[in-house]
Design a protein around this motif. Sequence first.
Motif, PDB file in Angstrom:
ATOM      1  N   PRO A  34       0.816  -1.203   0.000  1.00  0.00           N
ATOM      2  CA  PRO A  34       0.000   0.000   0.000  1.00  0.00           C
ATOM      3  C   PRO A  34       0.856   1.263   0.000  1.00  0.00           C
ATOM      4  O   PRO A  34       2.000   1.242   0.468  1.00  0.00           O
ATOM      5  CB  PRO A  34      -0.782  -0.107   1.316  1.00  0.00           C
ATOM      6  CG  PRO A  34       0.159  -0.835   2.232  1.00  0.00           C
ATOM      7  CD  PRO A  34       0.904  -1.811   1.349  1.00  0.00           C
ATOM      8  N   ASN A  35       0.323   2.317  -0.541  1.00  0.00           N
ATOM      9  CA  ASN A  35       0.896   3.656  -0.392  1.00  0.00           C
ATOM     10  C   ASN A  35      -0.018   4.431   0.552  1.00  0.00           C
ATOM     11  O   ASN A  35      -1.235   4.414   0.372  1.00  0.00           O
ATOM     12  CB  ASN A  35       0.968   4.391  -1.732  1.00  0.00           C
ATOM     13  CG  ASN A  35       1.904   3.732  -2.713  1.00  0.00           C
ATOM     14  OD1 ASN A  35       1.464   3.111  -3.676  1.00  0.00           O
ATOM     15  ND2 ASN A  35       3.185   3.860  -2.493  1.00  0.00           N
ATOM     16  N   TYR A  36       0.571   5.108   1.535  1.00  0.00           N
ATOM     17  CA  TYR A  36      -0.217   5.864   2.496  1.00  0.00           C
ATOM     18  C   TYR A  36      -0.107   7.368   2.231  1.00  0.00           C
ATOM     19  O   TYR A  36       0.995   7.881   1.996  1.00  0.00           O
ATOM     20  CB  TYR A  36       0.266   5.625   3.926  1.00  0.00           C
ATOM     21  CG  TYR A  36       0.096   4.224   4.453  1.00  0.00           C
ATOM     22  CD1 TYR A  36      -0.809   3.326   3.896  1.00  0.00           C
ATOM     23  CD2 TYR A  36       0.861   3.794   5.541  1.00  0.00           C
ATOM     24  CE1 TYR A  36      -0.952   2.038   4.410  1.00  0.00           C
ATOM     25  CE2 TYR A  36       0.722   2.503   6.057  1.00  0.00           C
ATOM     26  CZ  TYR A  36      -0.179   1.641   5.483  1.00  0.00           C
ATOM     27  OH  TYR A  36      -0.315   0.372   5.989  1.00  0.00           O
ATOM     28  N   ILE A  38      -0.087  10.440   4.290  1.00  0.00           N
ATOM     29  CA  ILE A  38       0.104  10.754   5.702  1.00  0.00           C
ATOM     30  C   ILE A  38       0.238  12.259   5.891  1.00  0.00           C
ATOM     31  O   ILE A  38       0.603  12.983   4.953  1.00  0.00           O
ATOM     32  CB  ILE A  38       1.336  10.028   6.279  1.00  0.00           C
ATOM     33  CG1 ILE A  38       2.597  10.374   5.462  1.00  0.00           C
ATOM     34  CG2 ILE A  38       1.110   8.514   6.276  1.00  0.00           C
ATOM     35  CD1 ILE A  38       3.876   9.725   5.995  1.00  0.00           C
ATOM     36  N   GLN A  66       1.661   8.151  -7.095  1.00  0.00           N
ATOM     37  CA  GLN A  66       0.955   8.774  -5.986  1.00  0.00           C
ATOM     38  C   GLN A  66       0.032   9.898  -6.463  1.00  0.00           C
ATOM     39  O   GLN A  66      -1.072  10.067  -5.927  1.00  0.00           O
ATOM     40  CB  GLN A  66       1.960   9.309  -4.959  1.00  0.00           C
ATOM     41  CG  GLN A  66       2.606   8.238  -4.107  1.00  0.00           C
ATOM     42  CD  GLN A  66       3.765   7.539  -4.787  1.00  0.00           C
ATOM     43  OE1 GLN A  66       4.075   7.798  -5.953  1.00  0.00           O
ATOM     44  NE2 GLN A  66       4.426   6.643  -4.079  1.00  0.00           N
ATOM     45  N   GLN A 119       6.875   5.587   4.781  1.00  0.00           N
ATOM     46  CA  GLN A 119       5.614   5.854   5.475  1.00  0.00           C
ATOM     47  C   GLN A 119       5.604   5.202   6.863  1.00  0.00           C
ATOM     48  O   GLN A 119       5.116   5.804   7.830  1.00  0.00           O
ATOM     49  CB  GLN A 119       4.432   5.375   4.632  1.00  0.00           C
ATOM     50  CG  GLN A 119       4.453   3.896   4.278  1.00  0.00           C
ATOM     51  CD  GLN A 119       3.555   3.550   3.106  1.00  0.00           C
ATOM     52  OE1 GLN A 119       3.223   4.408   2.272  1.00  0.00           O
ATOM     53  NE2 GLN A 119       3.132   2.301   3.020  1.00  0.00           N
ATOM     54  N   GLU A 120       6.162   4.007   6.971  1.00  0.00           N
ATOM     55  CA  GLU A 120       6.219   3.334   8.267  1.00  0.00           C
ATOM     56  C   GLU A 120       7.166   4.063   9.227  1.00  0.00           C
ATOM     57  O   GLU A 120       6.889   4.153  10.433  1.00  0.00           O
ATOM     58  CB  GLU A 120       6.664   1.882   8.092  1.00  0.00           C
ATOM     59  CG  GLU A 120       5.619   0.968   7.459  1.00  0.00           C
ATOM     60  CD  GLU A 120       5.574   1.065   5.933  1.00  0.00           C
ATOM     61  OE1 GLU A 120       4.685   0.434   5.341  1.00  0.00           O
ATOM     62  OE2 GLU A 120       6.437   1.744   5.350  1.00  0.00           O
ATOM     63  N   LYS A 130      -2.173   8.667   9.385  1.00  0.00           N
ATOM     64  CA  LYS A 130      -2.573   8.260   8.033  1.00  0.00           C
ATOM     65  C   LYS A 130      -3.952   8.812   7.710  1.00  0.00           C
ATOM     66  O   LYS A 130      -4.879   8.696   8.510  1.00  0.00           O
ATOM     67  CB  LYS A 130      -2.573   6.732   7.922  1.00  0.00           C
ATOM     68  CG  LYS A 130      -2.961   6.205   6.546  1.00  0.00           C
ATOM     69  CD  LYS A 130      -2.817   4.694   6.459  1.00  0.00           C
ATOM     70  CE  LYS A 130      -3.883   3.983   7.239  1.00  0.00           C
ATOM     71  NZ  LYS A 130      -3.870   2.518   7.028  1.00  0.00           N
ATOM     72  N   SER A 133      -5.240   5.040   2.452  1.00  0.00           N
ATOM     73  CA  SER A 133      -4.316   4.115   1.813  1.00  0.00           C
ATOM     74  C   SER A 133      -4.710   3.933   0.350  1.00  0.00           C
ATOM     75  O   SER A 133      -5.875   4.094  -0.016  1.00  0.00           O
ATOM     76  CB  SER A 133      -4.364   2.767   2.541  1.00  0.00           C
ATOM     77  OG  SER A 133      -3.858   1.721   1.744  1.00  0.00           O
ATOM     78  N   SER A 134      -3.745   3.552  -0.456  1.00  0.00           N
ATOM     79  CA  SER A 134      -4.040   3.253  -1.864  1.00  0.00           C
ATOM     80  C   SER A 134      -5.036   2.103  -1.972  1.00  0.00           C
ATOM     81  O   SER A 134      -5.826   2.047  -2.912  1.00  0.00           O
ATOM     82  CB  SER A 134      -2.757   2.899  -2.614  1.00  0.00           C
ATOM     83  OG  SER A 134      -2.077   1.826  -1.977  1.00  0.00           O
ATOM     84  N   ASP A 136      -7.535   1.662   0.035  1.00  0.00           N
ATOM     85  CA  ASP A 136      -8.843   2.301   0.233  1.00  0.00           C
ATOM     86  C   ASP A 136      -9.333   2.909  -1.080  1.00  0.00           C
ATOM     87  O   ASP A 136     -10.493   2.768  -1.460  1.00  0.00           O
ATOM     88  CB  ASP A 136      -8.764   3.408   1.286  1.00  0.00           C
ATOM     89  CG  ASP A 136      -8.282   2.919   2.634  1.00  0.00           C
ATOM     90  OD1 ASP A 136      -8.605   1.769   2.982  1.00  0.00           O
ATOM     91  OD2 ASP A 136      -7.589   3.682   3.332  1.00  0.00           O
ATOM     92  N   GLU A 207      -0.564  -6.488   4.834  1.00  0.00           N
ATOM     93  CA  GLU A 207      -0.920  -5.729   3.633  1.00  0.00           C
ATOM     94  C   GLU A 207       0.074  -5.948   2.499  1.00  0.00           C
ATOM     95  O   GLU A 207      -0.157  -5.499   1.376  1.00  0.00           O
ATOM     96  CB  GLU A 207      -0.984  -4.228   3.948  1.00  0.00           C
ATOM     97  CG  GLU A 207      -2.109  -3.840   4.878  1.00  0.00           C
ATOM     98  CD  GLU A 207      -2.235  -2.348   5.011  1.00  0.00           C
ATOM     99  OE1 GLU A 207      -3.374  -1.839   4.942  1.00  0.00           O
ATOM    100  OE2 GLU A 207      -1.203  -1.661   5.192  1.00  0.00           O
TER     101      GLU A 207
END
Length: 251
Positions: A34-36, A38, A66, A119-120, A130, A133-134, A136, A207
């Motif tokens: 996933p890409n977040y 944030i 993104q 992101q983490e 966050k 998410s991608s 979502d 994920e």
Amino acid sequence: VDIGAAGAGPVLVLWDRTRGSADVKIIAALGEQPNYLITSNPNVKTLKDFTKTDKIAVPAVVVSQQSRLLQIAAEKEFGEGKFNALDDLTVNLPHPDATAALLSGSSTITAHFSNPPYQEQALQDPKIHKVLSSYDIMGGRITPTLLYATSKFRNENPRTFKVFYDALNEASQWIESHKAEAAETYIRIEQSKLDPAFVKSVIDSPEVSFTTVPKGTFKYAAFLAKIGAIKTRPASWKDYTFEELHDKQGD
């Protein structure tokens, strides 16, 4: 360079613009991650909460993976045709610099459409949260990074192509079953200062899956065709992928 890597958006544009000439197509995916999106702005809970004082860092304005994700999300949030509602808030910044700017709190950057492991890392700071998410945005798991090549390269180098494709599949399967060793290998090869336990936690996430089968790409293609970013709307995900993938459950 015979084989490149990029997000689904850029690769689909390449496929569209090289049809009948170089004929760029997707070889394989580099896993589901996933890409977040944030932010450090505590007032931002949804896309509608962003204001003109916010700046959202992306790798490349409008054209990056993104940026396209943000456009898809914006159209869902603001209505049909309003995919570019947040484009004016986006700024070009590589992931390491964007992460540093967001964490510093002294920058104009208040949000970052990020990438693992940045992101983490950022989310370890309690001031960062966050927004979405991608997964979502796309309504399911996706493969954000894809490998591609020209049909000419594949046709002229069938043995090299097959060896590469088979090795990539072998590596992906090995990572899935040897995540601790994979994290240690990453640290060693990249000469990274990251904690191996942190790297393992990223690839250990439920994920994340190391698969070579493209997922979610056709939704990108349909969106890009709808907004005119590509001229050709593919009939299927198989139109822009090489036949080695066609017996897989991709989309």
